[in-house]
Design an enzyme around this catalytic site. Structure first.
Site, PDB file in Angstrom:
ATOM      1  N   HIS A 158     -33.326 -11.302  19.373  1.00  0.00           N
ATOM      2  CA  HIS A 158     -33.273 -12.838  20.865  1.00  0.00           C
ATOM      3  C   HIS A 158     -32.296 -12.615  20.962  1.00  0.00           C
ATOM      4  O   HIS A 158     -32.608 -13.658  21.953  1.00  0.00           O
ATOM      5  CB  HIS A 158     -34.148 -13.809  20.338  1.00  0.00           C
ATOM      6  CG  HIS A 158     -35.669 -13.542  19.189  1.00  0.00           C
ATOM      7  ND1 HIS A 158     -36.583 -13.041  19.052  1.00  0.00           N
ATOM      8  CD2 HIS A 158     -35.089 -13.412  18.094  1.00  0.00           C
ATOM      9  CE1 HIS A 158     -36.952 -13.463  18.690  1.00  0.00           C
ATOM     10  NE2 HIS A 158     -36.361 -13.827  17.373  1.00  0.00           N
ATOM     11  N   SER A 279     -14.023  -5.164  42.653  1.00  0.00           N
ATOM     12  CA  SER A 279     -14.834  -5.706  43.585  1.00  0.00           C
ATOM     13  C   SER A 279     -14.151  -6.050  45.358  1.00  0.00           C
ATOM     14  O   SER A 279     -12.675  -5.601  44.877  1.00  0.00           O
ATOM     15  CB  SER A 279     -15.458  -6.642  43.417  1.00  0.00           C
ATOM     16  OG  SER A 279     -14.967  -8.303  45.043  1.00  0.00           O
ATOM     17  N   LYS A 285     -11.450  -8.785  39.665  1.00  0.00           N
ATOM     18  CA  LYS A 285     -13.386  -8.217  38.663  1.00  0.00           C
ATOM     19  C   LYS A 285     -12.760  -6.750  38.384  1.00  0.00           C
ATOM     20  O   LYS A 285     -11.865  -6.410  39.540  1.00  0.00           O
ATOM     21  CB  LYS A 285     -14.611  -7.986  39.768  1.00  0.00           C
ATOM     22  CG  LYS A 285     -14.749  -9.042  40.468  1.00  0.00           C
ATOM     23  CD  LYS A 285     -15.591  -9.878  39.528  1.00  0.00           C
ATOM     24  CE  LYS A 285     -17.032  -9.563  38.771  1.00  0.00           C
ATOM     25  NZ  LYS A 285     -17.736  -8.943  38.976  1.00  0.00           N
ATOM     26  N   GLU A 292     -23.759   0.669  34.101  1.00  0.00           N
ATOM     27  CA  GLU A 292     -24.710   0.340  34.588  1.00  0.00           C
ATOM     28  C   GLU A 292     -25.602   1.443  35.488  1.00  0.00           C
ATOM     29  O   GLU A 292     -26.659   1.144  35.379  1.00  0.00           O
ATOM     30  CB  GLU A 292     -24.022  -0.446  35.566  1.00  0.00           C
ATOM     31  CG  GLU A 292     -23.747  -1.992  35.363  1.00  0.00           C
ATOM     32  CD  GLU A 292     -23.311  -3.015  36.441  1.00  0.00           C
ATOM     33  OE1 GLU A 292     -23.560  -4.385  36.085  1.00  0.00           O
ATOM     34  OE2 GLU A 292     -22.030  -2.145  37.206  1.00  0.00           O
TER      35      GLU A 292
END
Ligand code: ARG
Length: 494
Positions: A158, A279, A285, A292
């Site tokens: 979980h 970014s 960043k 992804e």
């Protein structure tokens, strides 16, 4: 329209560029163009062997096809006006050697068995490449597992800290899943590598074709007997896309973990800068964009499968032009899977794992409470459920020392822990993270002992898979080398 050797007899009517483009499969056919040359060569060789074509026709035809094979297919063949690569190549040959010769190549066949053969030839090569990439990925996971046998980390259920494990154990889970993907793909291979040739449009042909011979020339493992099924089935493509989708679900899950692990709140892993983006506004960043996109590619694969399956489900026997629309989904699916597998391997090889950070988190949130309950079972003779409740209550009350356990025991059973000999040191011992891991010695468990045994076994299995894949590749290469060798001989025969 004058060049369209297929259309010129039966049909007239002007078509706009938009209409021509809409109907043409040329864009996707680039991926099967080389396979089509082989299919043409093998077909002519068979026609010659069966004496359906004489040497006067066979020799210049084969010479022209060998020229295409050796020098590559000229760009003019890929014009939309040809509807597809099969018509383009035929028109090119007729222009090259004249219709008296070139116009005889398409005897006893159809574009329907031709395209099905091309797809299978292309796909079997893609499958071998995909298997090799998966094998490389599994090798990387095994090497990392070897390196990280003692790297302790939290294990999750979980997404909550559950029990400590090792990075090796975690990576071996993926290796095991990817080995099943290899199994699925290589089982599918045997169904892909079957020849539809000789089926012609669907009802075969009255010429005395030799289906076994043409199949053997092209390195197929067998012949798809029923000729109607041979031209109209694409389950080999559905099966491949489905196996690749399942594989991509695994890749996506691993990417999801890499994304979580590389987030500063975990800080378990640092991906190589090359596999990250930044970014345009936030200069600090470092984003895991490759992982992804791989996660998203899994969705594309599922889409490719869904689109192909939806396309098939309403088609009556036998060939329907809808089938043409399946090719782009297949090509795209294969390409996305190939790139993802290859890049994931690079991403893993260049990542650095932070052992200290993982170890730091591994003992948090009472992650060894199960071991304590097990100790109470052993030492106090309690039923597991009672021990589980006592430890759970002690956690609720804020501590896992003798005092809290006795208090919890009173509230659960009415009396303190029965084993009066249990000291705080016994409790600390039961809660020790490394000890907890190394108690797990059943096959496939996280202990260093079990992991070592697992790695040894998995390496053997990987070697077997590598060997089998190399054999598939060698068998194909041998068949095609022989075909070309024989063709050169026949083309030069006096
Ligand atoms: N381009 C077609 C395809 O991909 C080849 C077969 C065409 N056959 C036909 N009967 N129109 O399926």
């Amino acid at each position: 329209m004058g060049n369209d050797v297929v259309r010129r007899g039966r049909l007239s009517g002007e078509r706009t560029g938009e209409m021509i483009h809409f109907l043409s499969s040329m864009a996707a056919d680039r991926h099967i163009a080389e396979a089509d040359i082989l299919v043409d060569i093998a077909h002519v060789m068979m026609l010659s062997k069966q004496r359906i074509l004489d040497g006067v026709t066979t020799r210049p035809l084969l010479a022209a096809l060998l020229k295409l094979y050796d020098e590559g297919i000229p760009e003019s063949v890929f014009e939309d006006e040809y509807e597809d690569i099969h018509a383009g190549i035929e028109a090119f040959l007729i222009a090259m050697v004249g219709e008296e010769t070139g116009g005889r190549m398409h005897m006893g066949r159809s574009r329907n068995d031709e395209v099905a053969a091309c797809l299978r030839i292309r796909l079997r090569e893609d499958l071998i490449r995909q298997l090799s990439l998966l094998i490389r990925l599994r090798q990387t996971l095994l090497s990392l597992a070897e390196e990280h046998r003692e790297t302790v980390m939290p294990g999750f259920t979980h997404l909550q800290y559950a029990q400590p494990t090792t990075l090796a154990h975690h990576l071996l889970a993926y290796e095991q899943a990817f080995s099943r993907d290899c199994e699925r793909l290589s089982e599918g291979y045997s169904r892909v590598n079957q020849s539809p040739l000789g089926a012609a449009a669907f009802a075969s042909t009255g010429y005395p074709v030799n289906r076994g011979y043409v199949a053997q020339l092209l390195g197929f493992d067998g012949v798809l007997e029923n000729t109607m099924d041979a031209v109209s089935s694409r389950d080999f493509a559905l099966e491949t896309l489905s196996s690749l989708s399942i594989m991509m679900v695994g890749i996506s899950r691993l990417c999801e973990e890499l994304i979580i692990w590389s987030s500063p709140f975990a800080g378990f892993i640092s991906l190589n800068d090359a596999f990250c983006s930044t970014s345009s506004i936030m200069p600090q960043k470092k984003n895991p964009d490759f992982a992804e996109i791989m996660r998203a590619k899994a969705a594309s694969l599922i889409g490719a499968y869904t689109s192909a399956a939806a396309l098939m489900k309403g088609l009556p026997m036998s060939y329907n032009r809808d089938l043409q629309e399946l090719t782009p989904s297949l090509i795209r699916g294969i390409e996305d899977a190939r790139q993802s597998t290859s890049l994931l391997n690079g991403m893993l090889l260049t990542a650095s794992f932070d052992r200290e950070r993982m170890r730091e988190e591994a003992g948090k949130s009472y992650s060894t409470a199960t071991d304590l309950a097990d100790m109470l079972v052993r030492r106090c003779g309690l039923p597991f459920r009672t021990a589980h409740s006592i430890v759970g209550r002690a956690v609720q009350n804020g501590g896992l020392d003798r005092h809290h356990l006795d208090e919890a025991s009173v509230s659960i059973t009415g009396s303190p822990l029965p084993g009066s000999t249990i000291q705080d040191t016994d409790i600390m011992d039961a809660l020790d993270v490394e000890k907890s891991i190394n108690l797990k010695i059943a096959p496939g468990s996280p202990s260093s002992f079990s992991v070592k045994r697992a790695i040894d076994e998995r390496k053997k299995r990987l070697d077997d898979d590598r060997h089998r894949t190399d054999q598939l590749a060698m068998a194909l290469k041998e068949a095609i080398d022989n075909l070309i060798f024989e063709t050169r001989r026949v083309a030069l025969e006096q």
